[in-house]
Design a protein around this motif. Structure first.
Motif, mmCIF file in Angstrom:
data_model
loop_
_atom_site.group_PDB
_atom_site.id
_atom_site.type_symbol
_atom_site.label_atom_id
_atom_site.label_comp_id
_atom_site.label_asym_id
_atom_site.label_seq_id
_atom_site.Cartn_x
_atom_site.Cartn_y
_atom_site.Cartn_z
ATOM 1 N N PRO A 59 0.812 -1.229 0.000
ATOM 2 C CA PRO A 59 0.000 0.000 0.000
ATOM 3 C C PRO A 59 0.843 1.276 0.000
ATOM 4 C CG PRO A 59 -0.870 -1.583 1.568
ATOM 5 C CD PRO A 59 0.457 -2.104 1.125
ATOM 6 N N ARG A 86 1.987 1.849 -3.541
ATOM 7 C CA ARG A 86 0.887 2.332 -4.369
ATOM 8 C C ARG A 86 0.618 3.807 -4.111
ATOM 9 N NH1 ARG A 86 -2.902 -2.961 -3.256
ATOM 10 N NH2 ARG A 86 -2.120 -4.266 -4.985
ATOM 11 N N GLU A 87 0.672 4.211 -2.848
ATOM 12 C CA GLU A 87 0.451 5.615 -2.504
ATOM 13 C C GLU A 87 1.502 6.518 -3.154
ATOM 14 O OE1 GLU A 87 0.428 5.895 1.699
ATOM 15 O OE2 GLU A 87 -1.458 4.780 1.950
ATOM 16 N N ARG A 88 2.680 5.960 -3.364
ATOM 17 C CA ARG A 88 3.757 6.733 -3.987
ATOM 18 C C ARG A 88 3.728 6.648 -5.509
ATOM 19 N NH1 ARG A 88 8.973 5.438 -0.003
ATOM 20 N NH2 ARG A 88 8.008 6.242 1.906
#
Length: 240
Positions: free
Chosen positions: A24, A27-29
């Motif tokens: 996660p 993905r946020e990056r």
């Protein structure tokens, strides 16, 4: 990222939990692909990555030259006509560093399968920064380049010697500009490097190199110089 679980605690889901924790964040990056390198075939790491949905996108062979087991006569290789070899340690010669930076970009032609890895774009500034970092870390960085009749660097090979393991050497990039391939420059440069290393040092044990299995020319060059294949490893990839 490096995931490692102590052998006494494996098969309890710890590695999987670490993986699910980091995904996660990636993905946020904005990351879309995760890749793992040097996953030895048949190892615990290979079984783990398969279970996590990774697919093999490239295969490499590790080759090792043990100095005590190799006839130095293998390294008596003539320099191809129209070229000369130049050596330096830790600091590219000022009159060659610009063309050397361009020649380094030739490593981008080395096959990498379906890996998303992208080689850096080299410049004089980035080379000088890397040289400074190596000096700060006590890394001996030897380079042999091939120079043509115009005075331009057309190929290079590099070897690193780390301060904590001075008897073990690590082969860096070997690359030749496309217009100068097929003349035997790779073999000549690497042979010259081995002659130079053994003339300057006593007690060297071995030198490691890693090459893509589809780069059959470089694998064969290494074998001619006395390298033996000791391991196969994979680059693995999965979408996030």
């Amino acid at each position: 990222m490096h995931i490692s679980v102590h052998p006494d605690y494996r098969r309890r889901g710890i590695g999987s939990e670490l993986m699910e924790t980091i995904i996660p964040v990636l993905r946020e990056r904005g990351r879309k692909v995760m890749e793992g390198y040097y996953i030895t075939e048949g190892s615990t790491g290979e079984h783990f990555t398969r279970a996590q949905g990774f697919k093999v996108v490239h295969t490499r062979v590790a080759q090792m030259l043990t100095f005590a087991e190799v006839d130095p006569g293998l390294w008596e290789v003539a320099t191809p006509e129209g070229y000369r070899l130049v050596r330096w340690i830790g600091h590219a010669l000022d009159d060659l560093v610009e063309s050397y930076s361009r020649a380094r970009d030739a490593i981008a032609d080395a096959p990498t399968g379906d890996s998303t890895y992208v080689t850096p774009d080299w410049s004089v500034a980035s080379i000088r920064r890397l040289e400074a970092e190596n000096r700060e870390q006590g890394v001996e960085w030897r380079t042999v380049v091939a120079v043509d009749e115009r005075g331009e660097v057309t190929g290079l090979t590099e070897v690193e010697r780390l301060p904590l393991s001075p008897d073990r050497l690590f082969q860096g990039d070997t690359a030749v500009l496309a217009a100068h391939r097929g003349h035997g420059l790779g073999l000549a440069m690497k042979a010259d490097m081995l002659r130079w290393l053994t003339a300057d040092n006593d007690g060297l044990d071995h030198v490691w190199t890693s090459t893509g299995t589809t780069n059959v020319h470089m694998v064969a060059v290494n074998a001619k110089l006395g390298f033996k294949t000791v391991r196969r490893s994979n680059v693995v990839s999965r979408k996030l």
